[in-house]
Design a protein around this motif. Structure first.
Motif, PDB file in Angstrom:
ATOM      1  N   ILE A 139       0.902  -1.309   0.014  1.00 45.53           N
ATOM      2  CA  ILE A 139      -0.119  -0.042   0.104  1.00 45.53           C
ATOM      3  C   ILE A 139       0.820   1.325   0.026  1.00 45.53           C
ATOM      4  CG2 ILE A 139      -1.805   1.069   1.134  1.00 45.53           C
ATOM      5  CD1 ILE A 139      -2.501  -2.076   0.390  1.00 45.53           C
ATOM      6  N   LEU A 140       0.789   1.952  -1.037  1.00 44.82           N
ATOM      7  CA  LEU A 140       1.587   3.218  -1.414  1.00 44.82           C
ATOM      8  C   LEU A 140       0.667   4.313  -0.979  1.00 44.82           C
ATOM      9  CD1 LEU A 140       3.241   1.798  -4.245  1.00 44.82           C
ATOM     10  CD2 LEU A 140       4.440   2.312  -2.158  1.00 44.82           C
ATOM     11  N   ARG A 141       0.715   5.233   0.184  1.00 40.65           N
ATOM     12  CA  ARG A 141       0.131   6.318   0.479  1.00 40.65           C
ATOM     13  C   ARG A 141       0.934   7.088   1.256  1.00 40.65           C
ATOM     14  NH1 ARG A 141      -3.821   4.312   5.545  1.00 40.65           N
ATOM     15  NH2 ARG A 141      -2.088   3.299   6.432  1.00 40.65           N
ATOM     16  N   ASN A 142       0.198   8.497   1.334  1.00 40.86           N
ATOM     17  CA  ASN A 142       0.847   9.593   1.868  1.00 40.86           C
ATOM     18  C   ASN A 142      -0.239  10.099   2.771  1.00 40.86           C
ATOM     19  OD1 ASN A 142      -1.077  10.745   0.233  1.00 40.86           O
ATOM     20  ND2 ASN A 142       0.125  12.249  -0.775  1.00 40.86           N
ATOM     21  N   PHE A 143      -0.930   9.285   3.315  1.00 43.15           N
ATOM     22  CA  PHE A 143      -2.048   9.821   4.558  1.00 43.15           C
ATOM     23  C   PHE A 143      -2.185   8.497   5.487  1.00 43.15           C
ATOM     24  CE2 PHE A 143      -4.367   8.152   0.828  1.00 43.15           C
ATOM     25  CZ  PHE A 143      -5.218   7.334   1.649  1.00 43.15           C
ATOM     26  N   ASP A 144      -2.675   9.069   6.877  1.00 45.22           N
ATOM     27  CA  ASP A 144      -2.788   8.210   7.598  1.00 45.22           C
ATOM     28  C   ASP A 144      -4.155   7.516   7.802  1.00 45.22           C
ATOM     29  OD1 ASP A 144      -4.535   9.869   9.105  1.00 45.22           O
ATOM     30  OD2 ASP A 144      -3.173  10.545  10.591  1.00 45.22           O
ATOM     31  N   GLU A 145      -4.554   6.610   8.779  1.00 51.96           N
ATOM     32  CA  GLU A 145      -5.816   5.820   8.820  1.00 51.96           C
ATOM     33  C   GLU A 145      -7.018   6.830   9.056  1.00 51.96           C
ATOM     34  OE1 GLU A 145      -5.815   2.714   8.644  1.00 51.96           O
ATOM     35  OE2 GLU A 145      -3.537   2.242   9.044  1.00 51.96           O
ATOM     36  N   SER A 146      -6.790   7.964   9.549  1.00 51.28           N
ATOM     37  CA  SER A 146      -7.934   9.094   9.385  1.00 51.28           C
ATOM     38  C   SER A 146      -8.047  10.020   8.422  1.00 51.28           C
ATOM     39  CB  SER A 146      -7.794   9.864  10.775  1.00 51.28           C
ATOM     40  OG  SER A 146      -7.381   9.278  11.856  1.00 51.28           O
ATOM     41  N   GLY A 147      -6.992   9.717   7.379  1.00 47.81           N
ATOM     42  CA  GLY A 147      -7.176  10.668   6.166  1.00 47.81           C
ATOM     43  C   GLY A 147      -6.248  11.675   6.279  1.00 47.81           C
TER      44      GLY A 147
END
Ligand SMILES: [Fe+2]
Length: 284
Positions: free
Chosen positions: A79-87
């Motif tokens: 999973i490649l993302r730049n935000f946390d679980e809360s968005g």
């Protein structure tokens, strides 16, 4: 199969494919052949679940399990993302953001593994409005651009690939002791001859040095090779649309992400990685 060439040397779009459908062995072989020839295959409008992504990917071989220290560790997905679980967008100092920064260097996925990956399959979920492209660089065109004497000189050279190498330049503490232990440096051939379409260079951010050469000589040789690689001319830059699916041959192209421009917006990509079947050399 309806296709459309995208770049001068690499990249082609397949237009009439829905990867959620049952796909015949014949079609899978056809996609594999197209991928072998063009190195990058783009399939648009594939709004797939993670399970569908895995199922489609497994048509091409066994999937790598995601390594320690990466989002998705132990599963078949990265999973490649730049935000946390809360968005919330992560801080620039967050490990995930620093790893994203490392992905802006030209690299080949898993070149730090004894048996490096065959191909990666990346699905775009959330795309920033400006930037965050993925660029692909033909290592076959790069090899072909070398002068003959250099080709001969490097034909049997072997390089050390080390996961810590490129990452440490970004932050000396980015690679954890656990990751270092799990991923010791490995040797890879510098010139690959994988198929009938010609030889390719196997380099990238994980490539640390040429085996058996002094640091100076190794750096000089790698710099000489790089001086012939035209990263503009030999590359294809993909501007993502949500639900684009891209497959690429890790043994024929390097890739990198480009920075998100302006205000940082969310980016979410999901990747599977099809394992290679053989090492590039026999003596790791
Ligand atoms: Fe990558």
């Amino acid at each position: 199969m309806i296709t459309n060439k995208l770049g001068k040397f690499i990249a082609i779009e397949i237009k009439d494919l829905d990867v959620r459908e049952v796909i015949s062995k014949e079609t899978i072989n056809k996609i594999s052949d197209i991928l072998t020839e063009y190195s990058v295959v783009v399939i648009r409008n594939q709004n797939i679940t993670n399970d569908e992504h895995i199922k489609f990917s497994e048509n091409f071989g066994n999937l790598e399990l995601t390594k320690v220290g990466t989002d998705g560790s132990g599963s078949k997905l990265i999973i490649l993302r730049n935000f946390d679980e809360s968005g919330n967008i992560l801080l620039p100092t967050d490990r995930q953001r620093l790893n994203n920064l490392a992905n802006q260097e030209w690299h080949s996925d898993s070149s730090f593994k004894q048996i490096p990956s065959k191909l990666s399959i990346l699905s775009a979920k959330i795309i920033p409005s400006n930037g965050g492209n993925t660029e692909f660089l033909s290592m076959r065109a790069s090899y072909n651009a070398l002068p003959q004497d250099l080709k001969i000189k490097i034909d049997d050279k072997v390089c050390w690939h080390d996961y810590s190498h490129g990452r440490s330049k970004i932050d000396p503490n980015l690679v954890t002791p656990e990751e270092k232990q799990a991923l010791p440096p490995v040797k890879q051939k510098l010139v690959l001859c994988e198929n009938k379409h010609g030889k390719s260079l196997y380099l990238g951010a994980h490539c640390r040095n040429v085996d058996g050469m002094s640091e100076n000589d190794s750096n000089a040789l790698l710099a000489e090779i790089n001086s012939y690689i035209d990263t503009e001319k030999f590359s294809y830059s993909h501007v993502w649309e949500p639900f684009d699916l891209i497959m690429w041959d890790n043994r024929a192209v390097l890739h990198r992400a480009t920075p998100i421009k302006g205000k940082i917006e969310k980016r979410l990509m999901v990747r599977t990685t099809v394992a290679g079947q053989t090492p590039t050399i026999n003596e790791n």
